[in-house]
Scaffold this active site. Structure first.
Site, PDB file in Angstrom:
ATOM      1  N   ASP A 298      52.889  30.890  42.141  1.00 57.02           N
ATOM      2  CA  ASP A 298      52.327  29.973  43.322  1.00 57.02           C
ATOM      3  C   ASP A 298      53.176  28.856  43.490  1.00 57.02           C
ATOM      4  O   ASP A 298      53.595  28.260  42.463  1.00 57.02           O
ATOM      5  CB  ASP A 298      50.831  29.244  42.907  1.00 57.02           C
ATOM      6  CG  ASP A 298      49.893  30.548  43.070  1.00 57.02           C
ATOM      7  OD1 ASP A 298      50.118  31.362  43.303  1.00 57.02           O
ATOM      8  OD2 ASP A 298      48.645  30.089  43.029  1.00 57.02           O
TER       9      ASP A 298
ATOM     10  N   HIS B  91      54.736  35.779  37.173  1.00 62.43           N
ATOM     11  CA  HIS B  91      54.223  37.293  37.126  1.00 62.43           C
ATOM     12  C   HIS B  91      55.391  38.381  37.487  1.00 62.43           C
ATOM     13  O   HIS B  91      56.423  37.669  38.164  1.00 62.43           O
ATOM     14  CB  HIS B  91      53.108  37.438  37.744  1.00 62.43           C
ATOM     15  CG  HIS B  91      51.905  36.836  37.319  1.00 62.43           C
ATOM     16  ND1 HIS B  91      50.663  37.517  36.801  1.00 62.43           N
ATOM     17  CD2 HIS B  91      51.632  35.628  37.097  1.00 62.43           C
ATOM     18  CE1 HIS B  91      49.774  36.820  36.543  1.00 62.43           C
ATOM     19  NE2 HIS B  91      50.364  35.673  36.470  1.00 62.43           N
TER      20      HIS B  91
ATOM     21  N   SER C 125      58.255  23.917  37.846  1.00 63.23           N
ATOM     22  CA  SER C 125      59.883  23.935  37.783  1.00 63.23           C
ATOM     23  C   SER C 125      60.184  25.202  38.826  1.00 63.23           C
ATOM     24  O   SER C 125      59.554  25.129  39.820  1.00 63.23           O
ATOM     25  CB  SER C 125      60.250  24.620  36.281  1.00 63.23           C
ATOM     26  OG  SER C 125      61.694  24.221  36.356  1.00 63.23           O
TER      27      SER C 125
END
Length: 376
Positions: free
Chosen positions: A160, A220, A333
């Site tokens: 995200d 992911h 980050s």
């Protein structure tokens, strides 16, 4: 004395007594030393001298290193100044603070405050707020099953966040393949520690994501691929907020990072890199529980020195399925993907676009046309 003179004398005596004034000449105060009299000026002069000497030494170091290692670009002076600050130690301290367990009665209030500031979506969390014992557990919270559907296209967003920039690598068939950030080219080989070379009929593409503090921090798998190796560059921990990157693009080449490299689609190159930043306590990899970044005994890279690195080739190939959890940031980050694909590949996302885990990044022109011609 006349009555009016006596009244005037009494008035003068009253005010002299009231304000402790006497007609006697005041005694001169003891003369202060030169250092005390000019302390402020000396302090300012010393600070200016130290700053000038630091910048001068940094510029000299840059010029020497550029000549010695043959670098094709100069680092901006802002990055050199940033390198003098203890970002790694500060980030470790910040990470330790996040691991302090909080009283139950404070958890909901503190996490709710963080949510209000950074816009976290509490409805997607898999556990109630009071169950997170500290800030670290809250930042690495899991999502409810099914809240991030995975698009069927070959490559999807691993996080995200926000798309910072994306495109095709410059000179993908040469040693000096480059990212292009804000009109400046930066060598991919310096960033990855290896030289990805596309096949003659293929091209190399890249995309850079930024995770804000309020975003879900899980990383992911963006595709079905095989992970063959892991490379860790200790590096610095400069801020990677978009405003910083806009003025100091080469922080990606200097910051601590973990590079996962492998193959996908009939042996084509694929890599995913997690880039550390200020206040990121560490980057955790799911299949390596004991691996941690930003450890105290790790030395940060000096600007322009040949980078130290830790290489690991997996004895057993790590098969990663699209959407599978691979790693976690202990705060926000950046993530960078570099992959080999057909020249007709087309990104369907734009710079600055907010994106969710599992959302499609693009596909070949033929496949996109079959789904929605307006996207091409």
């Amino acid at each position: 004395l006349r009555p009016n003179q006596r009244v005037g004398q009494k008035v003068v005596q009253f005010f002299n007594k009231r304000f402790n004034q006497t007609e006697a000449a005041p005694q001169s105060a003891p003369r202060r030393s030169f250092f005390r009299r000019h302390f402020g000026k000396l302090l300012l002069l010393s600070a200016t001298g130290i700053t000038a000497a630091t910048i001068g030494l940094s510029v000299y170091t840059i010029d020497r290193a550029t000549q010695q290692y043959g670098l094709a670009y100069h680092e901006p002076w802002q990055l050199t100044v940033l390198a003098r600050l203890p970002w790694r130690a500060f980030s470790r301290l910040w990470g330790s603070v996040h691991e302090i367990n909080l009283p139950v009665f404070l958890r909901v209030r503190l996490f709710q405050l963080w949510t209000d500031i950074y816009g976290c979506n509490l409805d997607e969390m898999s556990a109630p707020l009071e169950s997170y014992r500290n800030l670290q557990e809250f930042f690495t919270r899991k999502l409810k099953p099914g809240v991030r559907p995975i698009d069927p296209t070959p490559v999807v967003s691993p996080i995200d966040g926000t798309v910072f920039t994306c495109g095709e690598l410059v000179s993908p068939h040469a040693y000096h393949a480059c990212f292009r950030i804000k009109g400046i080219n930066y060598p991919v080989s310096h960033f990855l520690g290896s030289v990805p070379v596309a096949q003659k009929d293929k091209s190399l593409f890249y995309i850079i994501f930024y995770l804000a503090p309020g975003d879900y921090h899980g990383i992911h798998s963006p595709a079905n691929w095989s992970i063959l190796s892991r490379t860790h560059f200790p590096g610095h921990l400069f801020p990677v907020a978009p405003l910083v990157i806009e003025y100091i693009n080469s922080v990606f080449l200097q910051n601590e990072r973990v590079v996962l490299e492998g193959k996908w689609k009939d042996g084509r190159y694929f890599s995913m890199t997690s880039v550390g930043a200020t206040n990121v306590g560490s980057i955790a990899i799911k299949n390596e529980p004991d691996f941690r970044t930003n450890r105290k005994n790790q030395k940060a890279l000096k600007l322009h020195n040949i980078p130290t690195r830790e290489d690991k080739t997996y004895d057993v190939v790590q098969k990663a399925e699209k959407g599978e959890e691979l790693a976690f940031f202990h705060l926000g980050s950046c993530v960078v993907l570099v992959f080999e694909e057909d020249p007709s590949f087309h990104f369907t996302v734009q710079n600055g676009q907010k994106i969710k885990l599992g959302q499609s990044l693009g596909d070949t022109t033929e496949n996109i046309k079959s789904l929605d011609p307006a996207l091409v």
